[in-house]
Scaffold this active site. Structure first.
Site, short mmCIF file in Angstrom:
data_model
loop_
_atom_site.label_atom_id
_atom_site.label_comp_id
_atom_site.label_asym_id
_atom_site.label_seq_id
_atom_site.Cartn_x
_atom_site.Cartn_y
_atom_site.Cartn_z
N THR A 59 2.03 2.12 9.22
CA THR A 59 3.20 2.79 9.78
C THR A 59 3.46 4.15 9.12
O THR A 59 3.57 5.18 9.79
CB THR A 59 4.44 1.89 9.57
OG1 THR A 59 4.11 0.59 10.06
CG2 THR A 59 5.65 2.41 10.29
N ALA A 99 -8.48 5.98 3.82
CA ALA A 99 -8.96 4.60 3.75
C ALA A 99 -7.98 3.67 4.46
O ALA A 99 -6.77 3.82 4.32
CB ALA A 99 -9.09 4.17 2.28
N ARG A 117 -7.70 -0.73 5.63
CA ARG A 117 -8.34 -2.03 5.40
C ARG A 117 -9.31 -2.39 6.54
O ARG A 117 -10.36 -2.94 6.31
CB ARG A 117 -7.26 -3.10 5.24
CG ARG A 117 -7.73 -4.21 4.36
CD ARG A 117 -6.64 -5.13 3.95
NE ARG A 117 -5.33 -4.77 4.51
CZ ARG A 117 -4.23 -5.41 4.23
NH1 ARG A 117 -4.25 -6.39 3.39
NH2 ARG A 117 -3.08 -5.07 4.77
N GLY A 149 13.73 5.84 2.08
CA GLY A 149 12.90 6.45 3.11
C GLY A 149 13.02 7.96 3.19
O GLY A 149 12.64 8.67 2.26
N GLY A 159 10.42 -5.61 13.22
CA GLY A 159 9.55 -4.95 12.25
C GLY A 159 10.26 -4.20 11.14
O GLY A 159 9.67 -3.37 10.46
N ASP A 191 13.71 -5.82 -3.04
CA ASP A 191 13.40 -4.47 -2.56
C ASP A 191 14.48 -3.48 -3.05
O ASP A 191 14.17 -2.40 -3.56
CB ASP A 191 13.32 -4.49 -1.03
CG ASP A 191 13.06 -3.13 -0.44
OD1 ASP A 191 11.92 -2.65 -0.52
OD2 ASP A 191 14.02 -2.53 0.10
N LYS A 251 14.33 -0.19 -5.85
CA LYS A 251 14.84 1.16 -5.59
C LYS A 251 15.94 1.53 -6.58
O LYS A 251 16.01 2.66 -7.07
CB LYS A 251 15.35 1.25 -4.15
CG LYS A 251 14.22 1.05 -3.12
CD LYS A 251 14.77 0.78 -1.73
CE LYS A 251 13.68 0.56 -0.70
NZ LYS A 251 14.17 0.01 0.57
#
Ligand code: HSE
Length: 438
Positions: free
Chosen positions: A13, A43, A45, A134, A187, A201, A205
């Site tokens: 994303t 790169a 996966r 973000g 998502g 999370d 931060k």
């Protein structure tokens, strides 16, 4: 001048958003940075998966080590997430003399001290604006824009998924689990949604914000973290009846004794701007001694919103390529040899106001017993509400707002209230912050 060649780790994303923004805004970015920025090597996966961006002219590999060892690459952009492989790749990139840009909050919160020391030794930069909130430029605001201030406290809605869940519970009266399932379908949630709902999370931060605010080493292990899974629609409703909203906040506060670092559901007055930050949006309120309170608001996740921060870091790195490494903006805002060893306070030492909800038999004297316990411990009640039981056999619900008190005292009060013969089950406690000018 030739463009700077970058290597991209991860084409998910944020990776594909970064490629798109770099291509779409190439001309403006070059005018700002002084040189073009070209994705030379990337790169992913699984290269057979379709990508949402134009990768023409980019060398592609499934081996991320090939990118960090590519002599042509000057800046490595790490967007794979997780902290083990990411740490290995970032340390290798630094050892190879490359600058690094990362959006990885877990990596910085857990391994940042080691990573920045290595970067300092090698004279390279590790930039991480995209790791917190973000697209909101909160790292730059704290590290540079507020550099004249002594930061007193900050409080942030820094997990969009948690805020989305609490907002839907309030607006639609829905249960926690039901809204979480929707957040996963949309998502927003991390690969492991416990990181969102248990506050991990947000703790990653907050760790980063606190270090930059107070000039202390990163100390993720010492953040006190409580999630939102126990919040019920009733609590959301009762909080509203008192004029508060429940938000999942990360709070860092400097006190005379040390630093408070905590993530937990919090009642905040509904008239505060930050109380009206809804859905997946993020916001950070920062109180500096000179500037007063300042608020930073925007998209805390998403492809191009996060890419906005990644690309801003790339522009900074490109601008700094010719500057003396000793004179670059320090990673944690303060010079590395000037970090302070302020202690991180245990929760028992933290002082907040509280929302309490308890169930008790609807008999004379019950309320007096509860008030007596609080009074004996010097805890002042600011507001109270009693809900009639649905029938005579059911317990009554009592909701109280208290004034500020040390958590250790509130722990004692709750234990004594729960031990009363007429109270039922556990007392629900949610911390409350006024977030005013103090
Ligand atoms: N899962 C995170 C959130 C994504 O919900 O805010 C951005 O770090």
């Amino acid at each position: 001048m030739k463009p700077v060649k970058i290597g991209l780790l991860g084409l998910g994303t944020v990776g594909s958003g970064t490629v798109k923004v770099l291509r779409r805004n190439a001309e403006e970015i070059t005018r700002r940075a002084g040189r073009g920025i070209e994705v030379a090597h990337a790169a992913a996966r699984d290269l057979s998966r379709p990508r949402a961006c134009d990768l023409s002219g980019v060398r592609l590999t499934e081996d991320p080590h090939a990118v960090v060892n590519d002599p042509e690459v000057q800046v490595v952009v790490e967007l794979i997430g997780g902290d083990e492989l990411a740490r290995e790749l970032v340390m290798r990139a630094i050892a190879n003399g490359k600058h690094v840009v990362t959006a990885n909050k877990a990596l910085i919160a857990k391994h940042g001290n080691e990573i920045f020391a290595a970067a300092q030794r090698q004279g390279v930069t590790v930039a991480f604006e995209a790791a917190v909130a973000g697209g909101i430029p909160i790292i730059k605001a704290l590290r540079e824009g507020l550099a004249g201030n002594r930061i007193q406290w900050l409080a942030g809605i820094i997990n969009g998924t948690g805020n989305f869940i609490l907002t839907a519970m309030r607006d639609q009266g829905r249960e926690f689990a039901d809204v979480l399932a929707e957040a996963q379908r949309l998502g927003y949630a991390e690969a492991d949604p416990t990181f969102d709902v248990e506050g991990i999370d947000a703790a990653h931060k907050l760790t980063i914000l606190a270090s930059i605010a107070f000039g202390i080493p990163l100390c993720f292990d010492q953040v006190s973290t409580e999630g939102i899974a126990a919040i019920t629609p009733e609590d959301v409703e009762y909080a509203a009846a008192f004029g508060y909203r429940i938000k999942h906040l990360g709070i860092a506060r400097r006190t005379g004794q040390g630093v408070e670092l905590r993530v937990h559901p919090t009642l905040i007055p509904e008239r505060r701007l930050i109380a009206n930050v809804d859905g997946v949006m993020n916001a950070v309120l920062v109180k500096g001694d000179a500037v007063g309170p300042t608020l930073y608001y925007g998209a805390g996740a998403g492809s191009e919103a996060t890419a906005s921060a990644v690309v801003a870091d790339l522009v900074d790195v490109v601008r700094s390529l010719t500057s003396d490494p000793e004179n670059r903006v320090p990673h944690l805002a303060f010079q590395p040899d000037a970090l302070s060893d302020l202690p991180i306070l245990p929760m028992a030492e933290v002082e907040t106001a509280y929302y309490l909800r308890l169930s008790a038999e609807d008999k004379p004297g019950v309320l007096a017993d509860v008030a007596r316990i609080l009074g004996e411990l010097g805890i002042s009640i600011e507001a109270m509400l009693q809900k009639e039981p649905p029938s005579e056999q059911d317990p009554a619900t009592i909701i109280m707002i208290t004034q500020r008190v040390r958590e250790a005292l509130m722990d004692q009060a709750i234990a004594r209230i729960e031990a009363l013969s007429h109270t039922r089950g556990q007392v629900v406690r949610i911390r409350l912050e006024h977030l005013n000018k103090d």
